[in-house]
Design an enzyme around this catalytic site. Structure first.
Site, short mmCIF file in Angstrom:
data_model
loop_
_atom_site.label_atom_id
_atom_site.label_comp_id
_atom_site.label_asym_id
_atom_site.label_seq_id
_atom_site.Cartn_x
_atom_site.Cartn_y
_atom_site.Cartn_z
N SER A 182 8.18 5.50 11.42
CA SER A 182 9.09 6.65 11.34
C SER A 182 9.85 6.73 12.65
O SER A 182 9.34 6.28 13.69
CB SER A 182 8.29 7.94 11.13
OG SER A 182 9.09 9.08 11.37
N GLY A 228 8.60 6.65 -4.13
CA GLY A 228 9.47 6.62 -2.96
C GLY A 228 9.80 5.23 -2.47
O GLY A 228 10.15 4.33 -3.26
N THR A 256 0.86 -1.18 0.00
CA THR A 256 0.00 0.00 0.00
C THR A 256 0.90 1.24 0.00
O THR A 256 1.93 1.27 0.65
CB THR A 256 -0.93 0.03 1.22
OG1 THR A 256 -0.17 0.23 2.42
CG2 THR A 256 -1.72 -1.27 1.33
N GLY A 257 0.50 2.25 -0.76
CA GLY A 257 1.38 3.40 -0.90
C GLY A 257 2.64 3.03 -1.66
O GLY A 257 3.74 3.44 -1.31
N TYR A 302 1.43 13.81 13.58
CA TYR A 302 2.10 12.76 12.81
C TYR A 302 2.78 11.76 13.74
O TYR A 302 2.64 10.54 13.57
CB TYR A 302 3.13 13.40 11.88
CG TYR A 302 3.97 12.40 11.11
CD1 TYR A 302 3.42 11.66 10.08
CD2 TYR A 302 5.31 12.19 11.42
CE1 TYR A 302 4.18 10.74 9.36
CE2 TYR A 302 6.08 11.29 10.72
CZ TYR A 302 5.51 10.56 9.69
OH TYR A 302 6.26 9.66 9.00
#
Length: 262
Positions: free
Chosen positions: A145, A22, A17-18, A158
């Site tokens: 992240s 990148g 997904t995504g 975020y």
């Protein structure tokens, strides 16, 4: 001379997904280079078309699907498509995500809700709907992240979404281990991608973000999408006795290193 193609992932089926740009696209390319069948999803029409052009040389082994990770209807449609086209999933890479640099005073309810819908709700229900298609020995890898711990100015929402994602991954690892499905997390630092991880930043803001990343990362550079892809594939196919783990790909940024000034 050995001319045998290097196909370590031949016969493997992957969903990312995504995966249209990148880190997700780099992972898809590495899998396809290794012989896998890969389905990538994305929402932006321009990115979807660009990904189709990049992946076209891989023929039917590469599939690009428009899908909004925040939409349960799209997630259900994704599950149906995967069942029909792939049959099973050996690697589910949850890479879709959004981020904005906003002081907390500027955060709106709509922005807050969208961040949690894309970064946490979507991943949860994607795993819920797709896990039934995953056999014993398969793997789920989340892209989080280094912001999933600690605090950083302008990234309160975020960071909260990524902390929730990391916790969610631990819960999935516990729930899926008896089914032979491993679940792990890759947490990148500053990575050189088209958006630099900041969805709506201007060119000037991205240039400043690049400068800052190079300055504060102990290795004094950004990572590459290919370096993140290698970490994802390690968790997916090599780390067969590892689940519930987190691997940082951050040039030492999250490790408390204090190298000498450049």
């Amino acid at each position: 001379m050995n001319t045998t193609p290097h196909t370590p992932y031949a016969g493997k089926k992957a969903v990312i997904t995504g995966g249209t740009l990148g880190m997700g696209l780099a992972t898809a390319q590495a899998l396809l280079d290794g012989g896998a069948d890969v389905l990538v999803t994305g929402r932006n029409p321009q990115n979807l078309e660009a990904a189709r052009r990049v992946l076209e040389p891989f023929g039917a082994r590469a599939q690009v699907l428009a899908s909004d990770t925040a939409s349960l209807a799209d997630i259900d449609a994704l599950a149906a498509t995967v069942r029909e086209r792939l049959g099973r999933i050996d690697l589910l890479h949850i890479n879709a995500g959004i981020s904005s640099l906003e002081p907390f005073e500027q955060v709106t309810e709509a922005g807050y809700d969208r961040a949690f819908a894309v970064n946490t709700k979507g991943p949860f229900f994607t795993v819920q709907r797709l896990a039934p298609l995953m056999p014993a020995g398969s793997a789920i890898v989340f892209t989080s992240s280094i912001a999933d711990e600690g605090g950083m100015h302008g990234m309160s929402v975020y960071s909260a979404t990524k902390a929730a994602l990391r916790s969610m991954a631990s819960g999935f690892a516990a729930e899926l281990v008896t089914r032979g499905i491993r679940v792990n997390v890759v947490s990148p630092g500053f990575i050189d991608t088209p958006t630099l991880g900041v969805t709506d930043a201007s060119a000037e803001e991205r240039a400043e973000f690049m400068r800052l990343g190079d300055q504060i990362t102990p290795m004094r550079r950004h990572g590459t999408s290919a370096e993140v892809a290698r970490a994802v594939l390690f968790f997916a196919f090599e780390a067969t006795f590892t689940t519930g783990a987190r691997l940082t790909v951050d040039g030492g940024l999250g490790q408390g290193l204090t190298p000498a000034a450049a």
